[in-house]
Design a protein around this motif. Structure first.
Motif, PDB file in Angstrom:
ATOM      1  N   PHE A  77       0.850  -1.185   0.000  1.00 47.87           N
ATOM      2  CA  PHE A  77       0.000   0.000   0.000  1.00 47.87           C
ATOM      3  C   PHE A  77       0.886   1.236   0.000  1.00 47.87           C
ATOM      4  N   GLY A  78       0.753   2.044  -1.040  1.00 51.88           N
ATOM      5  CA  GLY A  78       1.731   3.100  -1.220  1.00 51.88           C
ATOM      6  C   GLY A  78       1.174   4.493  -1.357  1.00 51.88           C
ATOM      7  N   ASP A  79      -0.095   4.656  -1.087  1.00 52.78           N
ATOM      8  CA  ASP A  79      -0.658   6.005  -1.165  1.00 52.78           C
ATOM      9  C   ASP A  79       0.106   6.932  -0.229  1.00 52.78           C
ATOM     10  N   PRO A  80       0.671   8.024  -0.762  1.00 56.51           N
ATOM     11  CA  PRO A  80       1.512   8.881   0.086  1.00 56.51           C
ATOM     12  C   PRO A  80       0.744   9.526   1.244  1.00 56.51           C
ATOM     13  N   LYS A  81      -0.585   9.506   1.174  1.00 56.75           N
ATOM     14  CA  LYS A  81      -1.380  10.123   2.244  1.00 56.75           C
ATOM     15  C   LYS A  81      -1.925   9.091   3.236  1.00 56.75           C
ATOM     16  N   ARG A  82      -1.520   7.855   3.093  1.00 55.19           N
ATOM     17  CA  ARG A  82      -2.120   6.840   3.958  1.00 55.19           C
ATOM     18  C   ARG A  82      -1.694   6.981   5.420  1.00 55.19           C
ATOM     19  N   ASP A  83      -0.563   7.634   5.643  1.00 54.35           N
ATOM     20  CA  ASP A  83      -0.137   7.926   7.013  1.00 54.35           C
ATOM     21  C   ASP A  83      -0.084   9.444   7.169  1.00 54.35           C
ATOM     22  N   PRO A  84      -0.738   9.971   8.210  1.00 58.95           N
ATOM     23  CA  PRO A  84      -0.809  11.431   8.335  1.00 58.95           C
ATOM     24  C   PRO A  84       0.552  12.085   8.594  1.00 58.95           C
ATOM     25  N   ARG A  85       1.518  11.298   9.056  1.00 58.37           N
ATOM     26  CA  ARG A  85       2.809  11.893   9.384  1.00 58.37           C
ATOM     27  C   ARG A  85       3.603  12.224   8.139  1.00 58.37           C
ATOM     28  N   ARG A  86       3.839  11.177   7.364  1.00 63.57           N
ATOM     29  CA  ARG A  86       4.643  11.374   6.160  1.00 63.57           C
ATOM     30  C   ARG A  86       4.425  10.190   5.237  1.00 63.57           C
ATOM     31  N   HIS A  87       5.196  10.163   4.196  1.00 65.60           N
ATOM     32  CA  HIS A  87       5.042   9.119   3.188  1.00 65.60           C
ATOM     33  C   HIS A  87       5.609   7.796   3.709  1.00 65.60           C
ATOM     34  N   LEU A 129      -8.284  -0.916   7.865  1.00 65.62           N
ATOM     35  CA  LEU A 129      -9.515  -1.633   7.548  1.00 65.62           C
ATOM     36  C   LEU A 129      -9.476  -2.097   6.095  1.00 65.62           C
ATOM     37  N   LYS A 130      -8.987  -1.246   5.252  1.00 67.74           N
ATOM     38  CA  LYS A 130      -8.855  -1.579   3.828  1.00 67.74           C
ATOM     39  C   LYS A 130      -7.927  -2.796   3.659  1.00 67.74           C
ATOM     40  N   ILE A 131      -6.822  -2.758   4.376  1.00 69.33           N
ATOM     41  CA  ILE A 131      -5.874  -3.866   4.303  1.00 69.33           C
ATOM     42  C   ILE A 131      -6.529  -5.158   4.793  1.00 69.33           C
ATOM     43  N   LEU A 132      -7.275  -5.030   5.875  1.00 74.23           N
ATOM     44  CA  LEU A 132      -7.952  -6.201   6.433  1.00 74.23           C
ATOM     45  C   LEU A 132      -8.957  -6.782   5.440  1.00 74.23           C
ATOM     46  N   GLU A 133      -9.708  -5.907   4.794  1.00 72.57           N
ATOM     47  CA  GLU A 133     -10.689  -6.401   3.820  1.00 72.57           C
ATOM     48  C   GLU A 133      -9.994  -7.101   2.660  1.00 72.57           C
TER      49      GLU A 133
END
Lengths: 226, 226
Positions: A77-87, A129-133
């Motif tokens: 999972f590589g969306d740069p916004k998936r973690d609020p801290r940084r990429h 949750l997305k990862i779990l699904e």
DNA sequence: ACAAAAGTGTTGTAGATACACCCATGT
DNA sequence: ACATGGGTGTATCTACAACACTTTTGT
């Protein structure tokens, strides 16, 4: 951890199954921001020089103490916004645990990890949750064409439990007779002489997955499919 | 690029198909060490703030100029020794290109990229042969249960070409009559009124993949399988 | 007329599904 | 004896595999 650049982490979706309670997955409570105190998949940063699988095993051991019985890469999972801290790019894995390895060892970081049944999930941090699904979907697909169901049961199991496992993962009912016929026809299960009695009802035979036979048949070009 | 820590790159296994030449894949010649002058999969480092798919598309455009018709994540290769320089984790993708987008545009870095037929591959840098084999395997599997074969052909194609495509990907011969029957029975191909003549022999109809119908059938819970 | 490629139909068979009753035990 | 869960067999249907001749064109 570094301050700039992309960081790499791993996350694990670990499934367990108990005949009485059905499918569960393993979650940890976060100790730090963001999502401090929230529930999340076990995981963490990959260290320089270690492989992805090593990172998963290490984090699982540190955070939960469970012993995996099966591990497979799921998706990155590589969306740069998936973690609020940084990429932060995360390589997700999915794993299976046998009931006899269910105890969560409160060794290191294990103070707050817990099994959750799939219909009683708490809110999850990040895109977990997305990862779990994604993992549930993979498990559903995979159990139909590879004999990984056994990795969720004790080495010796009852046919009825196998049947229930399949039903709860596939989410539909299965004809008991046809399932048994088909499964036994693969010739990868050994029926043991032991019988198990619990309560009323006819005693049931114990079965055992025979990996040798499976590999053999696989070499002969046969295809497992339920 | 950063000097310490783990770096993240993407690599792409891009397949193309031409009825006369069969399956090919796209390679670039490396300009720098290591493996300077050797052939490798197109790819490169992921930039901070960009998604993995963006990174793949960007690198492909920079290095080869080809336009992808289909892109899917393949697997993430994380062995810390896979790159002799340092720990570089690579997310591999696999892509499909139509014959009409085969021209390699010599824009930017494209001066040395080239299509190779699968039986005439040069030696590949890093673990790229492993990645390529993984992609071939995925393509084989995927083409049997999802209609992605069409992404390798012109929008309007001959049935015979589709047949040959399947045979060359699956690596075995297929009964022409059964294949056609099965494929048409899915109801996802439109037969056009146009006929194509080339040389002697009866003229052939052109067909077109109908994505609407495919999505419709998919919603109705049908399953593509060759 | 002949060579080349496209198009088409039938039959047998194996595997999947649907379905209901008997068996061994505990209470 | 009855309730509970385990174990089994058969008939039907459907999907796949095997297989060869006719049609339309170019030369």
């Amino acid at each position: 951890m570094e301050k700039a650049g992309i960081s790499l982490s791993v996350d694990a979706v670990v499934f367990g199954y108990q005949p009485e309670q059905g499918l569960s997955i393993l979650l940890i409570r976060r100790k730090y921001e963001p999502f401090k105190g929230g529930w999340a998949l076990p995981g963490g940063f990959v260290l320089e020089g270690e492989s992805l699988e090593e990172a998963v095993s290490r984090e699982l051991k540190e955070e939960t103490g469970v012993q995996l019985n099966y591990l497979e890469q799921l998706y990155t999972f590589g969306d740069p916004k998936r973690d609020p801290r940084r990429h932060i790019v995360s390589v997700a894995y999915f794993g299976l645990v046998r009931p006899d390895h269910f105890e969560i060892k409160a060794d290191t970081d294990a103070e707050d990890s817990q099994w959750f049944q799939l219909d009683e999930l708490p809110k999850l941090a990040f895109d977990h949750l997305k990862i779990l699904e994604y993992a549930r979907e993979r498990l559903r697909a995979k159990i139909s064409y590879e004999p990984i169901g056994f990795e969720l049961l004790e080495p010796k199991f009852l046919f009825g439990d196998l049947e229930n496992l399949y039903m709860s993962i596939l989410g539909r009912s299965i004809d008991r007779r046809n399932f048994r016929k088909k499964m036994l026809a693969f010739g990868i299960l050994d029926e043991l002489d032991q019988k198990v009695k619990n309560g009323p009802g006819r005693p049931a035979s114990l079965f055992q997955f025979n990996q040798e036979k499976y590999f053999q048949h696989q070499r002969d070009g046969f295809h497992f499919e339920i």
